[in-house]
Scaffold this active site. Structure first.
Site, PDB file in Angstrom:
ATOM      1  N   HIS A 162     133.223  93.540   3.579  1.00  0.00           N
ATOM      2  CA  HIS A 162     132.091  93.866   2.708  1.00  0.00           C
ATOM      3  C   HIS A 162     130.903  92.949   2.978  1.00  0.00           C
ATOM      4  CE1 HIS A 162     132.848  90.342   0.137  1.00  0.00           C
ATOM      5  NE2 HIS A 162     134.140  90.655   0.155  1.00  0.00           N
ATOM      6  N   CYS A 178     139.284  88.585   1.566  1.00  0.00           N
ATOM      7  CA  CYS A 178     138.374  89.605   2.075  1.00  0.00           C
ATOM      8  C   CYS A 178     137.507  89.033   3.197  1.00  0.00           C
ATOM      9  CB  CYS A 178     137.478  90.134   0.962  1.00  0.00           C
ATOM     10  SG  CYS A 178     138.356  91.194  -0.215  1.00  0.00           S
TER      11      CYS A 178
END
Length: 254
Positions: A162, A178
């Site tokens: 992301h 992440c």
């Protein structure tokens, strides 16, 4: 009355019946239809195109030489060197600087992109809230959302590739697992890959993976331990609950 007189009278009648002022006719083309803007058009909220990454930095997006056995279109995440490679083929790859999981929150294995989202909402998972109860339960998509401009969801896991609203974290080990890029870079990557794209995540302790050799950044720190406890090796077929980070008090949010 003569024929000439009759013709003149008829002409006069036509003139009297005509509008006093003719309306000007425009030959300009109609205004174009307002088609929706490209999905890649939203204004990024980083300071500039570099977004905290200097043009001369190895973390800057660039095409590099890259020898790998992976097929073109595959994403390879080089955790120890904080690089993401999009394999182009013919010995080349597009390299992005990334932020990765901090100590105790790295993982490795193979996943596929299961979903793509623009300006995604963020729902902190229960495990994260348990560690950090002060976190909000929901953050709407936008410039203040920690997931940034785009998100690529990996399989059925809690992990994503992301963007970020803090580009200064690129090149560091700060997340709960992440992978983050600048908003400009995730938008670029978002436009190049689709659902089903193969994603290979290399172990934190690995400089080179079998069949994959990256252009290592010499100055990049590599954290290694003799027993390898810093890295969670996740099998491909692992259930989603097995891919969640270990319960260690974190220093970051996501």
């Amino acid at each position: 009355m003569t024929h000439r007189s009759l013709a003149l009278a008829a002409l006069a009648a036509c003139v009297m019946c005509a509008p006093m002022s003719a309306r000007a006719q425009s030959y300009a083309p109609n205004a174009p239809i307002n088609y929706p803007a490209s999905v890649f058009a939203p204004v990024m909220h980083d300071d500039d195109a570099a977004a905290g990454v200097d043009d001369a930095s190895p973390l800057h997006r660039q095409v590099v030489s890259y020898s790998t056995g992976e097929a073109p279109g595959t994403i390879v995440i080089d955790t120890p060197h904080t690089f993401l490679y999009l394999v182009l083929g013919n010995g080349k790859a597009l390299r992005y600087g990334i932020g990765v999981g901090r100590e105790g929150f790295t993982w490795s294995g193979t996943q596929t992109i299961s979903r793509k989202a623009e300006w995604p909402d963020w729902y902190p998972p229960a495990e994260m809230i348990a560690r950090q109860p002060y976190l909000p339960r929901f953050v709407a998509g936008g410039p203040n959302n920690p997931l940034g401009a785009r998100a690529l969801y990996l399989g059925h896991s809690e992990y994503r590739i992301h963007g970020t609203n803090d580009p200064s974290t690129i090149g560091h080990r700060v997340s709960s697992g992440c992978i983050r890029l600048t908003n400009q870079d995730i938008t670029d990557l978002f436009g190049r890959v689709g659902v089903g794209t193969r994603v290979v995540v290399l172990p934190q302790t690995a400089r080179d993976a079998r069949g994959t050799h990256a252009d290592a950044r010499p100055a990049a720190p590599v954290v290694r331990t003799a027993d390898g406890r810093q890295t969670m090796i996740i099998p491909v077929a692992a259930a989603p609950t097995q891919m969640r980070p270990m319960s260690i008090v974190p220093s970051g949010l996501y």
